[in-house]
Write a protein that holds these residues in place. Sequence first.
Motif, PDB file in Angstrom:
ATOM      1  N   ASN B  22      40.544  50.009  47.162  1.00 46.97           N
ATOM      2  CA  ASN B  22      41.561  49.351  46.564  1.00 46.97           C
ATOM      3  C   ASN B  22      41.775  47.940  47.083  1.00 46.97           C
ATOM      4  O   ASN B  22      41.485  47.643  47.955  1.00 46.97           O
ATOM      5  N   CYS B  23      42.392  47.181  46.014  1.00 46.11           N
ATOM      6  CA  CYS B  23      42.885  45.965  46.427  1.00 46.11           C
ATOM      7  C   CYS B  23      44.082  45.644  45.875  1.00 46.11           C
ATOM      8  O   CYS B  23      44.260  45.828  44.687  1.00 46.11           O
ATOM      9  N   SER B  24      45.045  44.861  46.326  1.00 44.89           N
ATOM     10  CA  SER B  24      46.314  44.564  45.942  1.00 44.89           C
ATOM     11  C   SER B  24      46.345  42.883  46.125  1.00 44.89           C
ATOM     12  O   SER B  24      45.860  42.538  47.167  1.00 44.89           O
ATOM     13  N   TYR B  25      47.055  42.089  45.265  1.00 50.78           N
ATOM     14  CA  TYR B  25      47.314  41.004  45.342  1.00 50.78           C
ATOM     15  C   TYR B  25      48.734  40.383  44.938  1.00 50.78           C
ATOM     16  O   TYR B  25      49.407  41.571  44.512  1.00 50.78           O
ATOM     17  N   LYS B  26      48.946  39.270  45.103  1.00 46.11           N
ATOM     18  CA  LYS B  26      50.595  38.829  45.058  1.00 46.11           C
ATOM     19  C   LYS B  26      50.902  38.180  43.818  1.00 46.11           C
ATOM     20  O   LYS B  26      51.991  38.345  43.438  1.00 46.11           O
ATOM     21  N   THR B  27      50.208  37.253  43.364  1.00 46.63           N
ATOM     22  CA  THR B  27      50.414  36.709  42.532  1.00 46.63           C
ATOM     23  C   THR B  27      49.414  36.477  41.083  1.00 46.63           C
ATOM     24  O   THR B  27      48.481  37.301  41.054  1.00 46.63           O
ATOM     25  N   SER B  28      50.083  35.842  39.958  1.00 52.10           N
ATOM     26  CA  SER B  28      49.220  36.160  38.688  1.00 52.10           C
ATOM     27  C   SER B  28      47.753  35.501  38.903  1.00 52.10           C
ATOM     28  O   SER B  28      47.599  34.435  39.315  1.00 52.10           O
ATOM     29  N   ILE B  29      46.983  36.146  38.214  1.00 54.52           N
ATOM     30  CA  ILE B  29      45.474  35.756  38.428  1.00 54.52           C
ATOM     31  C   ILE B  29      44.781  35.603  36.944  1.00 54.52           C
ATOM     32  O   ILE B  29      45.099  36.141  35.983  1.00 54.52           O
ATOM     33  N   ASN B  30      43.856  34.905  36.975  1.00 58.95           N
ATOM     34  CA  ASN B  30      42.824  34.876  35.916  1.00 58.95           C
ATOM     35  C   ASN B  30      41.849  35.974  35.767  1.00 58.95           C
ATOM     36  O   ASN B  30      41.607  36.489  34.758  1.00 58.95           O
ATOM     37  N   ASN B  31      41.171  36.224  36.914  1.00 63.24           N
ATOM     38  CA  ASN B  31      40.208  37.198  37.056  1.00 63.24           C
ATOM     39  C   ASN B  31      40.310  37.841  38.521  1.00 63.24           C
ATOM     40  O   ASN B  31      40.698  37.143  39.413  1.00 63.24           O
ATOM     41  N   LEU B  32      39.633  38.912  38.449  1.00 64.00           N
ATOM     42  CA  LEU B  32      39.702  39.396  40.003  1.00 64.00           C
ATOM     43  C   LEU B  32      38.110  39.783  40.088  1.00 64.00           C
ATOM     44  O   LEU B  32      37.478  40.403  39.263  1.00 64.00           O
ATOM     45  N   GLN B  33      37.366  39.489  41.292  1.00 65.59           N
ATOM     46  CA  GLN B  33      35.968  39.691  41.563  1.00 65.59           C
ATOM     47  C   GLN B  33      36.044  40.870  42.481  1.00 65.59           C
ATOM     48  O   GLN B  33      36.603  40.634  43.498  1.00 65.59           O
ATOM     49  N   TRP B  34      34.890  41.563  42.570  1.00 72.05           N
ATOM     50  CA  TRP B  34      34.209  42.244  43.749  1.00 72.05           C
ATOM     51  C   TRP B  34      33.069  41.753  44.297  1.00 72.05           C
ATOM     52  O   TRP B  34      31.892  41.583  43.491  1.00 72.05           O
ATOM     53  N   TYR B  35      32.996  41.554  45.561  1.00 75.60           N
ATOM     54  CA  TYR B  35      31.778  41.279  46.258  1.00 75.60           C
ATOM     55  C   TYR B  35      31.325  42.190  47.388  1.00 75.60           C
ATOM     56  O   TYR B  35      32.211  42.856  47.969  1.00 75.60           O
ATOM     57  N   ARG B  36      30.068  42.168  47.661  1.00 74.75           N
ATOM     58  CA  ARG B  36      29.378  43.055  48.558  1.00 74.75           C
ATOM     59  C   ARG B  36      28.820  42.294  49.835  1.00 74.75           C
ATOM     60  O   ARG B  36      28.321  40.958  49.511  1.00 74.75           O
ATOM     61  N   GLN B  37      28.934  42.435  51.134  1.00 74.99           N
ATOM     62  CA  GLN B  37      28.248  41.783  52.154  1.00 74.99           C
ATOM     63  C   GLN B  37      27.597  42.791  53.052  1.00 74.99           C
ATOM     64  O   GLN B  37      28.362  43.691  53.552  1.00 74.99           O
ATOM     65  N   ASN B  38      26.398  42.597  53.307  1.00 73.65           N
ATOM     66  CA  ASN B  38      25.606  43.327  54.337  1.00 73.65           C
ATOM     67  C   ASN B  38      25.873  42.620  55.632  1.00 73.65           C
ATOM     68  O   ASN B  38      26.016  41.477  55.414  1.00 73.65           O
ATOM     69  N   SER B  39      25.971  43.547  56.627  1.00 73.89           N
ATOM     70  CA  SER B  39      26.085  42.857  57.787  1.00 73.89           C
ATOM     71  C   SER B  39      25.850  41.419  58.090  1.00 73.89           C
ATOM     72  O   SER B  39      24.579  41.160  58.368  1.00 73.89           O
TER      73      SER B  39
END
Lengths: 113, 111
Positions: B22-39
């Motif tokens: 889950n992800c929570s944010y604070k202000t109005s947004i245009n978009n939200l993205q998810w990224y992945r990072q291997n170590s």
Amino acid sequence: EAQVTQNPRYLITVTGKKLTVTCSQNMNHEYMSWYRQDPGLGLRQIYYSMNVEVTDKGDVPEGYKVSRKEKRNFPLILESPSPNQTSLYFCASQVGGEIDTQYFGPGTRLTVL
Amino acid sequence: SQQGEEDPQALSIQEGENATMNCSYKTSINNLQWYRQNSGRGLVHLILIRSNEREKHSGRLRVTLDTSKKSSSLLITASRAADTASYFCATDKKSSYKLIFGSGTRLLVRP
């Protein structure tokens, strides 16, 4: 192959010795950005550039400089590095306009002694 | 202060199970993205959901966005050991050209 490249990948230096980390992209992207990643803090934006000769501060710009003389290159300059700048640095680029999918370089791990 | 915060900070599941972050944010947004990072490696873009969208799918990934609650979730179905990585949400603020990342969820998928 479309990519963002960074050099060097690893760097150990001493306090006060000026250094430059290069970033180059071959996707003709207008927008480029630098981030630093520290444990528990996620990625924080240092500087970004909307286009050639257009740069602006991110959330943690102190101690850093950037330039954007060409569209493909966006070097990060540390004029007088300090130990608190020890971090993992990422360059990223995107097409332009409003924030969209960003493409990240492989990272530069910097240690300042 | 950070725009996005992920929950949980760490998640350990068995291969084949579903993983939800889950992800929570604070202000109005245009978009939200998810990224992945291997170590220790660069981030890889997974999915982008715009503020006028509620749900989006990409392969085994399902992202939801609730702008009234200022929250998003990333569901990985039928997880594999290769899904082991850190996952970050990133948001932009309206009228801003900055992308702001949360501190991430570390996912471990046990074989």
